[in-house]
Design a protein around this motif. Structure first.
Motif, PDB file in Angstrom:
ATOM      1  N   SER A  14     -34.088 -52.934  -9.747  1.00 22.52           N
ATOM      2  CA  SER A  14     -33.449 -52.441 -10.970  1.00 22.52           C
ATOM      3  C   SER A  14     -32.031 -51.948 -10.723  1.00 22.52           C
ATOM      4  O   SER A  14     -31.128 -52.200 -11.533  1.00 22.52           O
ATOM      5  CB  SER A  14     -34.300 -51.334 -11.608  1.00 22.52           C
ATOM      6  OG  SER A  14     -34.458 -50.239 -10.722  1.00 22.52           O
ATOM      7  N   ILE A  33     -36.553 -40.379 -14.281  1.00 25.78           N
ATOM      8  CA  ILE A  33     -35.715 -41.565 -14.522  1.00 25.78           C
ATOM      9  C   ILE A  33     -36.197 -42.746 -13.686  1.00 25.78           C
ATOM     10  O   ILE A  33     -36.208 -43.894 -14.144  1.00 25.78           O
ATOM     11  CB  ILE A  33     -34.240 -41.251 -14.220  1.00 25.78           C
ATOM     12  CG1 ILE A  33     -33.704 -40.236 -15.229  1.00 25.78           C
ATOM     13  CG2 ILE A  33     -33.398 -42.534 -14.255  1.00 25.78           C
ATOM     14  CD1 ILE A  33     -32.295 -39.786 -14.940  1.00 25.78           C
ATOM     15  N   SER A  79     -37.364 -46.872 -14.833  1.00 24.88           N
ATOM     16  CA  SER A  79     -36.190 -47.601 -14.337  1.00 24.88           C
ATOM     17  C   SER A  79     -36.256 -49.077 -14.712  1.00 24.88           C
ATOM     18  O   SER A  79     -35.225 -49.703 -14.977  1.00 24.88           O
ATOM     19  CB  SER A  79     -36.075 -47.448 -12.817  1.00 24.88           C
ATOM     20  OG  SER A  79     -37.278 -47.835 -12.177  1.00 24.88           O
ATOM     21  N   ILE A 120     -35.250 -49.265 -18.320  1.00 29.03           N
ATOM     22  CA  ILE A 120     -33.792 -49.123 -18.423  1.00 29.03           C
ATOM     23  C   ILE A 120     -33.115 -50.443 -18.073  1.00 29.03           C
ATOM     24  O   ILE A 120     -32.180 -50.891 -18.761  1.00 29.03           O
ATOM     25  CB  ILE A 120     -33.296 -47.990 -17.504  1.00 29.03           C
ATOM     26  CG1 ILE A 120     -33.818 -46.635 -17.991  1.00 29.03           C
ATOM     27  CG2 ILE A 120     -31.766 -47.970 -17.449  1.00 29.03           C
ATOM     28  CD1 ILE A 120     -33.516 -45.490 -17.043  1.00 29.03           C
ATOM     29  N   VAL A 122     -25.137 -45.607 -14.025  1.00 29.46           N
ATOM     30  CA  VAL A 122     -26.553 -45.625 -14.414  1.00 29.46           C
ATOM     31  C   VAL A 122     -27.411 -45.991 -13.196  1.00 29.46           C
ATOM     32  O   VAL A 122     -28.466 -45.393 -12.962  1.00 29.46           O
ATOM     33  CB  VAL A 122     -26.805 -46.620 -15.566  1.00 29.46           C
ATOM     34  CG1 VAL A 122     -28.294 -46.739 -15.851  1.00 29.46           C
ATOM     35  CG2 VAL A 122     -26.063 -46.173 -16.815  1.00 29.46           C
TER      36      VAL A 122
END
Length: 348
Positions: A66, A186, A197, A200, A255
Motif C-alpha cells: 500500500s 491507520i 491502509s 486508503i 499519506v
C-alpha cells in the motif's frame, strides 16, 4: 474454334496469408502481457503454496504494497507531465518523523499529527515546484536535491536518533507523549476484516484515476507531458499545472508516511529510504499495462500488486530476501522493454 485461357490471364484464387497473425500476436503480448504475468504468478504461488491463497495472506500482501503503491500514484502524476519525483521516499520518511515528533515530543493528538504530516508533504511539493517551475532546474535533479535535504534535515532535528515513546530528549527530560490508538489504526486497524491502509490505497487509486482520466485537469497534465510547448501555445498555464502535479505527489507521499508511521509505531530515522525504488518501479511498470505506453493509475496499481505477489510468494518459498531485488529488477526491465517497444511502434 475453342479458345483457351492463358496462364498469365487466369484468375487465381488468393491464398490466405498468415503474415497478419504476427502483428496481432505482438499487439496482444504488449497489451495483455503484464496482466498475464500477474495472473500466472498468482496461480503458480497459489497452487504451489497453500498458505499463499489464504485471505489473510492476500490482505497482508496488499497491506505491504500500500505504501509503495500510494507513493507510486504520486510518481505517476509527475510522469504524466513528463517529469519525475525522486523525493517521494524521503517525504514518506519525513512524514514518519513529523508524526512521531508531533505526538511523542509535543504530546499532541493523532489528528494534529495527520494534519502536520499532510502539510509537510504539501510544503515539500511546493519546494519542488519552486525549483522546477520557477528556477528551471530539471525535474530529476531538483527532486534528488530535495531528497538529500530532507534526509539530512530530519536527522538534524532529532540528533540522529529515532523518536520513541518514553525516550530521553537532548535536554535530559523524558518525552511526554505516545502514538495514539486512533493514529495506529491507520495501518493496524481493519474495517470488515480489510486493513485500513488497503482501503486508503483503494480510495486514493480511484480518486487518482478519476482525476487523471475523467477531469480536465488530468487531460491537461497528459497534454503537457506529450508536448509542453503545444500546451503553452494552446493557452494552458503549464507552470501552474506542473506545480500542481508536484504538490499532489508530495501530499500522496505524506499519506504513505502516515501509514508507515502507524505501521512501525516510532519515528525511525531510516523510514522511507527503501520506498523510492519500489514507488518508481510500480509507476514505470504501470506504463506497460494494457499497452498504454504512458503513465496510468490502474497500471500503477497493478504494478504494485505484481510486486507484492512476487515478494510474498518468494518469502513463503523461503528464498533469501536479496533475491527479491533481482526479480523485481527483472520485472522492471521487462516492463520498460514493453513500454519502449510500444512507443517505437506508435512513432514508426
Amino acid at each position: 474454334m475453342t479458345t483457351t485461357q492463358s496462364a498469365d490471364t487466369a484468375v487465381q484464387t488468393p491464398t490466405p496469408s498468415l503474415a497478419p497473425a504476427a502483428p496481432r500476436i505482438q499487439n496482444a503480448v504488449i497489451k495483455y502481457g503484464f496482466i498475464f504475468v500477474t495472473v500466472a504468478l498468482f496461480a503458480y504461488f497459489a497452487l504451489s503454496e497453500p498458505s499463499f491463497r489464504e485471505s489473510a495472506t492476500l490482505l497482508d500482501t496488499l497491506r505491504y504494497v500500500s505504501v509503495a503503491a500510494i507513493l507510486g500514484l504520486g510518481v505517476t502524476l509527475t510522469l504524466a507531465i513528463g517529469g519525475m519525483d525522486m523525493s517521494v521516499g524521503a517525504v514518506a520518511g519525513l512524514g514518519v518523523s513529523v508524526a512521531a515528533q508531533t505526538m511523542v515530543i509535543y504530546n499532541q493528538v493523532g489528528t494534529v499529527a495527520v494534519l502536520a504530516v499532510l502539510a509537510a508533504g504539501a510544503l515539500v511539493g511546493l519546494l519542488n515546484a519552486l525549483l522546477i517551475v520557477v528556477l528551471k532546474i530539471p525535474d530529476m535533479l531538483a527532486t534528488l536535491g530535495t531528497l538529500f535535504v530532507i534526509q539530512g534535515s530530519k536527522l538534524v532535528l532529532v540528533d540522529g536518533q529515532s523518536v520513541t515513546p518514553g525516550m530521553t530528549r537532548s535536554d535530559g527530560t523524558t518525552a511526554p507523549g505516545r502514538f495514539t490508538e486512533g493514529f495506529l489504526r491507520i495501518d493496524r486497524g481493519t474495517v470488515l476484516g480489510v486493513p485500513v491502509s488497503v482501503l486508503i490505497f483503494a480510495a486514493l487509486t480511484i480518486a487518482a484515476w478519476v482525476f487523471l482520466a475523467r477531469t480536465r485537469w488530468g487531460r491537461v497534465l497528459y497534454a503537457i507531458g506529450a508536448n509542453p510547448e503545444a500546451a503553452r501555445l494552446a493557452g494552458i498555464r503549464v507552470g501552474a499545472y506542473r506545480a500542481l502535479a508536484y504538490v499532489l505527489s508530495g501530499v500522496l507521499a505524506s499519506v504513505g508516511g502516515l501509514i508507515l508511521a502507524s505501521r512501525i509505531g516510532q519515528g525511525d530515522v531510516s523510514a522511507g529510504s527503501s520506498q523510492l525504488l519500489e514507488a518508481v518501479a510500480v509507476a514505470l511498470v504501470g506504463t506497460s499495462v494494457l499497452g498504454r505506453g504512458r503513465p496510468n493509475v490502474w497500471g500503477t496499481a497493478l504494478g504494485a500488486v505484481l510486486i507484492g505477489i512476487i515478494t510474498t510468494g518468494l518469502t513463503i518459498k523461503g528464498l533469501p530476501y536479496y533475491t527479491q531485488d533481482v526479480v523485481e529488477g527483472a520485472v522492471l526491465i521487462l516492463a520498460l522493454v514493453f513500454s519502449f517497444t510500444l512507443s517505437k511502434r506508435r512513432t514508426a
